[in-house]
Design an enzyme around this catalytic site. Sequence first.
Site, PDB file in Angstrom:
ATOM      1  N   HIS A 136     -20.244  42.252 -24.276  1.00  0.00           N
ATOM      2  CA  HIS A 136     -21.331  43.123 -24.721  1.00  0.00           C
ATOM      3  C   HIS A 136     -21.609  42.864 -26.198  1.00  0.00           C
ATOM      4  O   HIS A 136     -20.676  42.678 -26.996  1.00  0.00           O
ATOM      5  CB  HIS A 136     -20.945  44.590 -24.501  1.00  0.00           C
ATOM      6  CG  HIS A 136     -22.035  45.557 -24.837  1.00  0.00           C
ATOM      7  ND1 HIS A 136     -23.278  45.508 -24.241  1.00  0.00           N
ATOM      8  CD2 HIS A 136     -22.077  46.587 -25.722  1.00  0.00           C
ATOM      9  CE1 HIS A 136     -24.037  46.476 -24.736  1.00  0.00           C
ATOM     10  NE2 HIS A 136     -23.333  47.140 -25.639  1.00  0.00           N
ATOM     11  N   CYS A 182     -28.529  42.814 -23.915  1.00  0.00           N
ATOM     12  CA  CYS A 182     -28.006  43.435 -25.135  1.00  0.00           C
ATOM     13  C   CYS A 182     -28.060  42.461 -26.316  1.00  0.00           C
ATOM     14  O   CYS A 182     -28.230  42.879 -27.468  1.00  0.00           O
ATOM     15  CB  CYS A 182     -26.583  43.935 -24.909  1.00  0.00           C
ATOM     16  SG  CYS A 182     -25.466  42.720 -24.198  1.00  0.00           S
TER      17      CYS A 182
END
EC number: 3.4.19.12
Length: 937
Positions: free
Chosen positions: A270, A15
Amino acid sequence: RQNAFVGLTNLGATCYVNTFLQMWFLNLELRQALYLCPSTCSEYAAGEGIPKDKDYEPQTICEHLQYLFALLQNSKRRYIDPSGFVKALGLDTGQQQDAQEFSKLFMSLLEDTLSKQKNPDVRNIVQKQFCGEYAYVTVCNQCGRESKLVSKFYELELNIQGHKQLTDCVTEFLKEEKLEGDNRYFCETCQSKQNATRKIRLLSLPCTLNLQLMRFVFDRQTGHKKKLNTYIGFSELLDMEPFMEQKNGVYVYELSAVLIHRGVSAYSGHYIAHVKDPQTGEWYKFNDEDIEKMEGKKLQLGIEEDLAEPSKSQTRKPKCGKGTHCSRNAYMLVYRLQTREKSLTVEVPAFLQELVERDNCKFEEWCNEMAEMRKQSVARGKIKHEEVKELYKRLPAEAGSPYDFISLEWLQKWLDESTPPKPIDNTACLCSHGKLHPDKISIMKRISEYVADFFYRRYGGGPRLNVKALCKDCVVERCRILRLKNQLNEDYKTVTNLLKITVKGNDGFWVGKASLRSWRQLALEQLNEQDEDAEHSNGKMNGNAQNKDESNEEKREEEEELNFNEDIVCPHGDLCISENERRVVSKEAWEKLKQYFPKAPEFPNNKECCSQCKILEREGEENEALHKMMASEQKTSLQNLFHDKCRPCLGSWPQVREGVRRGEPTLQTTFLCPRRRPTRCSPVSSVGNSALLCPHGGLMFTYASMTKEDSKLIALIWPSEWERIQKLFVVDHVIKITRTQAAGADPESTLYVSEPQLCPECREGLLCQQQRDLREYTQATIYIHKVVDNKKVMKDAAPELNVSSSEAEEEREENKPEGEQDPDFNQTNGGAKRQKISHQSYITYQKQGIRRSTRHRKVRGEKALLVSANQTLKELKIQIMHAFSVAPFDQNLSIDGKMLSDDTATLGSLGVIPESVILLKADEPIADYAAMDDVMQ
C-alpha cells in the site's frame, strides 16, 4: 470536513496514483501553471456560460488535472473520485503498477502536453520545477582529454544497497570509476584504448529535487523484482553544495514530501504520502480517503515503520537525531529549494470554481436528503419504540389466561426497525395434521391473547395457534419413539447375550451376519426416519416439502439394500446358498429383533436354499471349466497362426505377391498382447472393429496410415487367418481392404479400396483433433539439453535427441533374427513415431494392452521438466533456471533449429509438444562497460 484537504478514492489498486496527485497538488507553482492552461470549459465560460444540463467531461490530461486540483482545493466533500483521470491515462484499476515508473511516464506525458502551450510560464513549468542537468565525464589517464556528455534529469536514482544515510547514496551516485583492462576507454586524441576515469558531475539542480530510492531491484536468482527493506537515514535540510561542480550557488533544500510503500513485496502493498503544506508548514499524511494532520508541525513516520515487516527477525531501527528521520519504506524523497519568499497564493479560475460550486450543490442536496431520511427514520423509530414499550408490558401471558403461539423469527423481524414487518407466517411450525408440532415449540413464543389480537389486526397472516393448537397425536407419537429409543439400548444387551447361546435342533432362524453387526444402527435409523417423516410431513412447510419428500424417497430407494436380513435374500426372493454370509440365532433373539423389524424376511434354520440358485451355480462351474478349455484352444490356434517359425517372413503386399495366394486381406484391431503377463490379462472374447469406424459407419483410416503411423494400433491379416479368428471370437464388423492392379502395370498405380469406404470428413476431424491434443496438454514431460562450448548436437553424437524410444525399439525389432520377428506386426517403414489417438472411440486401444512406450533416453547435460501447453516461455525459463542455475536473460532456447524468444507466448503456440527436446545455450556474463566508449548506459 475536519481537515483542510480532500482525500481521493482508491479505485482498487490506485493508491500509488493518489499519492502522486496529492504531492503534485501541493506544488503551488505546478498548480498555478495548470490553472493558466486554456481549456474547452474556459471557452464556454467566456461565451454563453457552462451548459447546466450536461455534466462536465474533461477532454485532455491537462483538463482532468485542472478539474481534479480545483476539487481538491475547494470541494466540500471529504474525498473525491479520480476515476475520470485514471481512465484517461488508460490505467488498470485492479493492478498495481510500478510507482516510480508511473511518475517518470506521467511527467514525460505532462511535459509533452504543456510544450504546445503559448504561455511560457505554462510551457516550461515542468523543466523549471523538476529538471536539472548533469554530465557524464570521462578523463583519459594518458593525455588528460575530457569527454563530456550533458544530460537532463527529472529525478536522481540512488542505490541504497550497503548504505545507511542519504548522503552516502548521493556520494556513490557521483563517485569516480576506473576504466581498466577490458573496460579501457578509446581516446580520440591518443587514437587507442587507454585507462581512464568516469564520473557524473552535477551542473544544475531544479527547484523541486526528486530523489528516487531504488528499493525495488531485480533478483537474478528468482528472475523477479524484490524490495529492499533496509533503513535509510535522511535529514529535513539537505545541503547539495558539496556535490555540485560550481560551488557559488544556493543549494540548501528542505524536505517537502516522503512517499511510503507499506509491505515487504515489490508486487503488492500500500502506498501513502507524507506531504508538507507549503503555506502553513504543517505535515499531513495522505492515505487515500483518509487525511491525518501531524501534531506539532513535525513529520512522524513511526507507525508506517512498525507495520512494514511482520517477521520475527526485524532489523532494529537506528536512532535518529533532531531534524533527521529513518525509514525502511520510503521509496521517494522530495526536497524543495529553501527560499525566504512568501508562499504563493493560488486562486481557482472562475470557470473551474463554477464547476466546483455545481458539484458542491449536488453534494449539499444529497446531504440534505440523507438528513431528511434520517429525521424521518428517527421519527418512525420513536413511534415504534413507544409501541413496543406498550406491547412489551402486556406480552407475557398470565397464568390461566388465554394465549397464542407466534413465530419467534417474526417477532425478531418486528423488533428490527430497518425493515417493515411482513404478515405473520406460522406454517413452518405445523405438523401433518395442521396443528402445532411439539418439536417446534422452541422456535415459538407464547404471548397474551391481547397482543396476538393486535398483531393479527395490524399485520395479518396466520394460521393462528391458540391454547388448543398443540397436536396431541404428534405428542403421543413422539413419546412412543423416545420410549423405543430408550428401550433399544437394553434390548441390544439382551440380544448380544442371546447370540452367545448355541442353537440346537430346528428352533433357530437364519440371520445375515452383516445385519447382525449393524442391527442397532438400522433400528435407530428407522426410528429417526419415522421421526423425520412426522416432522416434515406438512405440505406447506417453507414451500420445500415436495423437494424434501422427493429427496427422502430417493434416500430410501438408495438404502433399500440395507434393510434388515435382506442381505441373505437371493435374486429370486429365497434363502441364498452361501452359508458364509449367515448364521443361526435362537428363537428368543429372533423375536426381539422382529419387534424392531416386523417386515424382515424370515428363514427357519430347516429352510432349504434357493433351488434356482443351486442350478445356476452348477452351470457356472461347468461354464468356467469350458471357458478355460476354450482359452487354451485359442492360445494354441493363435500361436500356430501368427508365430510359426517355419512360415515365410511376410512384409508388405508387393513383396509377398507371388508367395501367398490371392485374396482380400481384412482389417481389424490389434487383439494380441504378446508382452502382457497372462496372469494379469482377462481372456479375449471379441474383436471390436467398431472402434475403427466413425458415427456414419465409414472407415477413419487410409491404407497408407495403416502401414505407417497407425500400424501399432491396426493389424492387416489374410483371409485364411480371418476365418480362424471368426471361429474363435465374436466379431462386430468386418472391414476389408482390396488391392487391384492391372497386369504389367506400374506398382505405384496399385489401388486399395476399403469396405466400408473411407469417411473423408471424419478422417480430417480425427487428424485435426490429434494435432489439437498435441497443443493442449497438462503436466507433460519435455527435455532440456544444454549445449556446451557452442558444440552442435548432431544425431550421430546423440541419437536420443532426434529418435524417440519407440523408434529405437522398432529398429531393434527389425534387426532381430528372422525367427524372432513377427511379420504381421512390422508393417511400419521404420522411424515413424507412434501418434496419440484422440478420437473418443480410441479409448478402446488404451485398454487393450498395446504397449506404447513414451520413454525418452536422456543424454548427458539433459534434464526432464513437467510443463503445460498454456504455460508461458517466461515460466519455462524460471524452471530452467532452477534446474541449470542459468538466469532467464542468459538463456537462448531453440527447438528444431527455431529460436524461442517471445517470453509471453505459450508453449503450445511455440510448437513445444510432449517429449520435445529444447536446446539451451547459456550466455556468459560480460563486463558492464565493455566496448562502451562514450555511449552511456
